[in-house]
Design a protein around this motif. Structure first.
Motif, PDB file in Angstrom:
ATOM      1  N   ILE A   1       0.869  -1.175   0.000  1.00 13.13           N
ATOM      2  CA  ILE A   1       0.000   0.000   0.000  1.00 13.13           C
ATOM      3  C   ILE A   1       0.906   1.225   0.000  1.00 13.13           C
ATOM      4  CG2 ILE A   1      -1.805   1.250   1.232  1.00 13.13           C
ATOM      5  CD1 ILE A   1      -2.840  -1.412   2.245  1.00 13.13           C
ATOM      6  N   TRP A   2       0.879   1.916  -1.131  1.00 14.00           N
ATOM      7  CA  TRP A   2       1.804   3.038  -1.346  1.00 14.00           C
ATOM      8  C   TRP A   2       1.100   4.360  -1.055  1.00 14.00           C
ATOM      9  CZ3 TRP A   2       6.831   2.065  -3.132  1.00 14.00           C
ATOM     10  CH2 TRP A   2       7.069   0.768  -3.608  1.00 14.00           C
ATOM     11  N   ASP A   3       1.834   5.250  -0.423  1.00 14.37           N
ATOM     12  CA  ASP A   3       1.343   6.604  -0.202  1.00 14.37           C
ATOM     13  C   ASP A   3       1.667   7.426  -1.452  1.00 14.37           C
ATOM     14  OD1 ASP A   3       0.815   9.195   0.508  1.00 14.37           O
ATOM     15  OD2 ASP A   3       1.621   8.994   2.536  1.00 14.37           O
ATOM     16  N   GLY A   4       0.691   7.491  -2.346  1.00 12.01           N
ATOM     17  CA  GLY A   4       0.917   8.189  -3.622  1.00 12.01           C
ATOM     18  C   GLY A   4       0.954   9.699  -3.474  1.00 12.01           C
ATOM     19  N   GLY A   5       0.506  10.210  -2.323  1.00  7.34           N
ATOM     20  CA  GLY A   5       0.456  11.658  -2.154  1.00  7.34           C
ATOM     21  C   GLY A   5      -0.726  12.248  -2.905  1.00  7.34           C
ATOM     22  N   ALA A   6      -0.701  13.570  -3.048  1.00  7.75           N
ATOM     23  CA  ALA A   6      -1.865  14.292  -3.547  1.00  7.75           C
ATOM     24  C   ALA A   6      -2.108  14.097  -5.043  1.00  7.75           C
ATOM     25  CB  ALA A   6      -1.713  15.773  -3.241  1.00  7.75           C
ATOM     26  N   TYR A   7      -1.055  13.829  -5.787  1.00 12.65           N
ATOM     27  CA  TYR A   7      -1.196  13.583  -7.229  1.00 12.65           C
ATOM     28  C   TYR A   7      -0.324  12.388  -7.576  1.00 12.65           C
ATOM     29  CZ  TYR A   7      -3.411  18.119  -7.104  1.00 12.65           C
ATOM     30  OH  TYR A   7      -4.256  19.145  -6.790  1.00 12.65           O
ATOM     31  N   THR A   8      -0.832  11.513  -8.403  1.00 11.13           N
ATOM     32  CA  THR A   8      -0.071  10.283  -8.685  1.00 11.13           C
ATOM     33  C   THR A   8       0.195  10.122 -10.177  1.00 11.13           C
ATOM     34  OG1 THR A   8      -2.058   8.925  -8.909  1.00 11.13           O
ATOM     35  CG2 THR A   8      -1.142   9.139  -6.699  1.00 11.13           C
TER      36      THR A   8
ATOM     37  N   CYS B   1      -1.719   2.002  -5.351  1.00 11.18           N
ATOM     38  CA  CYS B   1      -1.305   3.396  -5.253  1.00 11.18           C
ATOM     39  C   CYS B   1      -2.490   4.176  -4.683  1.00 11.18           C
ATOM     40  CB  CYS B   1      -0.944   3.939  -6.628  1.00 11.18           C
ATOM     41  SG  CYS B   1      -0.256   5.593  -6.574  1.00 11.18           S
ATOM     42  N   VAL B   2      -2.288   4.798  -3.526  1.00 13.46           N
ATOM     43  CA  VAL B   2      -3.400   5.437  -2.822  1.00 13.46           C
ATOM     44  C   VAL B   2      -3.140   6.939  -2.663  1.00 13.46           C
ATOM     45  CG1 VAL B   2      -4.784   5.428  -0.714  1.00 13.46           C
ATOM     46  CG2 VAL B   2      -3.810   3.283  -1.572  1.00 13.46           C
TER      47      VAL B   2
END
Lengths: 769, 155
Positions: A316-323, A352-353
């Motif tokens: 589970i990846w922290d994609g941040g505000a824009y991916t 990707c989250v």
């Protein structure tokens, strides 16, 4: 290939003289013309609706020429998932997101005006942990996810924060666990890091009255900048020119397109002026790509003799505000999810989250450091459970010629065993040393693998112009960010053309004049651009032979070329110099034979395929590069401070085009890995980045870097130029797990996350007691 | 208008008399007024060392010094090291050891190393580490830089 003359030698860097004298031109060093300077107004909330932006006071500030907000300029941009605008429109999604930009006659005036802009927000609940963000009831960050344009190899779930879900289903996972004698399950965590190149992001744009956009940028990939701007601005490509300078470090953060398009509407308002933006250190840390944090769960089934039969990996990846870019890292980590090991049954889910943390994106390793941390730590644990040598478990499961990756791709040119053994031998594997003054010694090893993450048709091209005097210009679209492209590409051209390196000129790219290169990322340039240049050189060489045959009236098969002249092998007195051939060659009667020689070469992979959407099976790798890291540490149990006593790194370069530069790259990547292993972690407080400078975000410097030993292994890459493959990113991957394995060996405690700060080590020891 | 002051100084061996904006940094003055762009900006708060120059022979982060402080002083920047196209031996040692990659920190690194060699003609690894620890190199050429400094000291 034993008769190579230039490839395999350590010629000095082509950029050396410029770089040691201060003459090397980076973008901020260029005199460009009449300038305006831009500064950004940044969001002070992490997630919120923009209610109003008041610019009246700022507009009246002396020196201010233009102010732009997202409403004026809602154009979208992105490489893989087009989810981003240059300036926030209606909504902000991370702290520090640009909401307006001011251009003024000085940087000072622009900065002052930014402070006069008033923005009113309605705050929205934020998502700061991707494990929360993935839940069905989490606040949705991108309501329009279902409408975004996307490359159809990514699988978002509209209505949620899942920007991509990549799956691997290889073999039969149930059967694999049935065959296992033991099952081990652990959770791992890797935090965000920042690239912090010493040169920050910078860009300048100019709009000419005839409607041409010129862009100067620190971008790693001028052609992709041009492509993405053309799409975003609906401009034809011949109306966009992207000019590169030397780049003061990239490491992934300058990949894709970032700030280049931000200032275009202002440039259009002031044709002929150059509008420039320079990110300060804080903006560079907070506003550009971070490495995505990873929360993972790894379950491994293995037999009592140490053979891994099944691997189940949830990431589970922290994609941040824009991916827009991050979705591909998640994919790459998925299709490589067995690391350097041949595992027959695999089930991987890589998500990707979206969160309201800083934007995630490419960093040296492209997901491999984060993903292989879990693999390499788990193998260590398996060895411990079985009371086996961890090196033996690695060798037993390690990929060999003919092994298959998680995606089922067969790897060919592999000697992972040698990579592991050279570092093991160097650090005295198997011999336990005792520490001084109550300190504890331990040794650790970790392996690594990476292929370039690129579209299956990511292309490359090269042009070689032979001058009238037989010297040459090599023109390519690859950038020079320190990796040594100019030197290595010149050496390949030199080898193929028999023209000495010092008679070859090569420059950084300018899309109006240099041919296409997809991106200078993924350690792909030596291979892709190298192949194009070799082909261009062979094309030029073919022309040299054809012209000489006509001039000398000797069949081509009877001619030989030594770099200075072409001569008949039957009668060496029948000869023509390269100057005679290259300078608009004519016969003795005066009749012309040929004009200037221009060689061309291009490359597109033919060994890559799409991946099955349900199983992830297929061939995503252009080539696979293996390596290993070995570490010996001494740990102070009182303080938790780790001292690295030995650090050894190996990489299989296939063929080192320039052994000295290959070693420097290997050292550099190893140090970056060491720095992340011991120090680096971006800290957030509900989306607000806390460590935004070099005092709070520590990177390794002289006194943290021990002596290193490095080994270039050369298992030729069959299709690579002269057997070469790229090695730039890889050395970083194995360092953090090798350090953790060594500390674990010293202390008998396990680590599931890094960096291994003294506090973390001390606490682990305390918990053990 | 911002206040300006006339300052007299020498830069790379030449005497100069210029106007400096009060409150402007030496880094900005070197780059924008003297057009000596070899000196680089990396953080502007004295953390990275990329802007290191020698002021009266001492290494300073030029981002932490005001331009007006240059008055009456001697400034040496990276451009002042090579004479008539001949490299300084430290510059040559950086080339021989490939002691850089991107080259952005290199001018500051060479200036800091030069200052060390003037104080200590034969530094060991620990002394180099201490003297240069304020100069960050993200490409990680530390080992090669140590070798270059020691090699240059030998000659």
């Amino acid at each position: 290939m034993s008769d190579l003359k230039i490839v395999g030698t350590s010629v000095p860097r082509k950029d050396a003289m410029e770089k040691v004298t201060g003459a090397a031109e980076f973008i901020e060093d260029r005199y460009m013309g009449p300038m305006l300077y831009a500064k950004m107004k940044k969001s002070t909330v992490v997630h919120g609706r923009i209610l109003s932006i008041k610019t009246e006071k700022a507009e009246k500030h002396p020196g201010v020429k233009a102010i732009l907000t997202g409403k004026d300029y809602p154009n979208m941009i992105g490489l893989y998932l087009i989810d981003r605008t240059f300036l926030a429109v209606d909504k902000v999604r991370f702290w520090g997101e640009p909401v307006a930009v001011v251009a003024a006659t000085s940087e000072k005036a622009a900065a002052e005006a930014v402070d006069l802009i008033e923005v009113e927000y309605e705050e929205l609940p934020g998502v700061f942990d991707p494990r929360e963000g993935i839940k069905p009831d989490a606040p949705v960050i991108h309501e329009n996810l279902g409408n975004y344009e996307i490359v159809p190899i990514f699988y978002p779930t509209p209505g949620t924060n899942i920007a991509n879900h990549f799956k691997i289903r290889k073999g039969d996972i149930e059967k694999g666990f049935d065959q296992a004698d033991h099952v081990l399950e652990k959770e791992y965590y890797v935090p965000q890091m920042q690239h912090v190149p010493i040169e920050t992001h910078k860009a300048a744009v100019q709009w000419s009255p005839d409607g041409k956009l010129t862009v100067w940028s620190t971008a790693q990939s001028p052609n992709v900048v041009r492509q993405l701007l053309a799409k975003s601005l609906d401009l034809p490509m011949h109306k966009i020119r992207v000019i590169s300078s030397y780049i003061g470090g990239g490491f992934g953060c300058k990949a894709g397109a970032s700030i280049e398009g931000l200032l275009v509407p202002i440039a259009q308002k002031y044709p002929g002026h150059i509008i420039r933006i320079v990110f300060d250190r804080e903006e560079d840390m907070q506003g550009t790509f971070t490495r995505q944090a990873l929360f993972s769960k790894l379950r491994t089934g293995y037999t009592k003799d140490g053979r891994i039969t099944a691997l189940q990996y949830e990431m589970i990846w922290d994609g941040g505000a824009y991916t827009e870019y991050g979705v591909n890292i998640v994919r790459a980590a998925g299709y490589s999810s067995t690391g350097a090991y041949d595992i027959p049954n695999v089930k991987t889910d890589s998500y990707c989250v979206y969160t309201n943390n800083s934007i995630g994106g490419p960093v040296r390793g492209f997901g491999m450091c984060e993903m292989q941390w879990g693999i390499e730590r788990q193998i260590e644990e398996i060895a411990k459970q079985l009371e086996m040598d961890p090196l033996e478990v690695r060798l037993k499961n390690g990929m060999k010629r003919g092994s298959t990756t998680a995606s089922g791709q067969v790897v060919q040119d592999v000697d992972y065993e040698k990579c592991l053994k050279v570092v093991a031998d160097k650090i005295g594997w198997g011999k336990k040393e005792s520490g001084k003054d109550g300190k504890l010694r331990g040794k650790g090893i970790a392996g690594l693998v990476k292929c370039p993450a690129q579209p299956s048709n990511a292309a490359s091209s090269a042009i070689i112009r032979i001058n009238e005097d037989g010297t040459a210009h090599v023109m390519v679209g690859a950038t020079e960010m320190g990796q040594g492209m100019l030197t290595v590409i010149s050496q390949i051209a030199s080898e193929a053309l028999h023209i000495p390196v010092d008679k070859i000129d090569i420059k950084v790219p300018d899309t109006d004049f240099t041919p296409y290169e997809w991106q200078s990322v993924g350690s792909r340039i030596t291979y892709t651009c190298g192949t194009s240049v070799k082909r261009a050189a062979e094309d030029a060489l073919g022309q040299i032979y054809r012209i000489a045959a006509d001039l000398l009236e000797v069949p081509q098969e009877d001619l030989s070329y030594d770099g200075k002249k072409v001569y008949s092998t039957r009668d060496p007195d029948i000869k023509a110099t390269i100057r005679e051939i290259a300078d608009s060659c004519k016969k003795c009667t005066g009749e012309g034979i040929a004009g200037p020689i221009i060689g061309r070469g291009s490359f597109v992979p033919t060994n890559m395929t799409n991946l099955d959407p349900e199983t992830g099976q297929g061939n995503p790798g252009l080539f696979y590069c293996f390596g290993a890291t070995g570490v010996e540490v001494e740990v102070d149990p009182e303080t938790g401070v780790i001292e690295v006593i030995q650090l050894a790194s190996s990489i299989d370069a296939g063929k080192a085009i320039n052994p000295q530069l290959a070693k420097v790259q290997l050292h550099g990547g190893t140090i970056m890995g060491l720095s992340t292993a011991l120090y680096e972690e971006v800290r957030f407080d509900k989306g607000i980045m806390l460590n935004r400078n070099f005092t709070d975000y520590k990177i390794a410097t002289f006194d943290n870097v021990p002596h290193m030993d490095s080994f270039i292994v050369e298992t030729p890459e069959t299709k690579g130029p002269y057997g070469a493959r790229g090695i730039g990113e890889q050395p970083m991957i194995g360092v953090a797990p090798a350090v953790a394995n060594a500390v674990s060996d010293a202390l008998g405690v396990e680590f599931n996350s890094f960096p291994l700060t003294p506090e973390k080590v001390w606490r682990a020891l305390k918990d053990k007691k | 208008m911002r206040d300006k002051k006339i300052i007299k100084f020498t830069v790379n061996g030449n005497s100069e008399e210029r106007e400096a904006v009060v409150g402007e940094t030496l880094l900005k003055f070197i780059r924008d007024e003297l057009n000596l762009t070899g000196t680089k900006s990396g953080c502007e708060i004295g953390e990275c060392g990329a802007c290191t120059v020698l002021l009266d022979g001492k290494p300073v982060n030029s981002c932490l010094v005001l331009a007006v402080e240059l008055d009456g002083k001697d400034l040496l920047t990276i451009e002042g090291l090579s004479k008539n196209g001949e490299l300084d031996r430290l510059q040559q040692a950086f080339i021989d050891h490939a002691a850089f990659q991107c080259g952005y920190c290199t001018p500051g690194m060479i200036m800091a190393a030069r200052s060390l060699l003037e104080r200590n003609a034969n530094p060991n690894d620990d002394e180099i580490n201490e003297a240069l620890s304020g100069n960050l190199c993200r490409c990680g050429a530390y080992q090669e830089i140590r070798d270059a400094v020691k090699d240059s000291a030998k000659k």
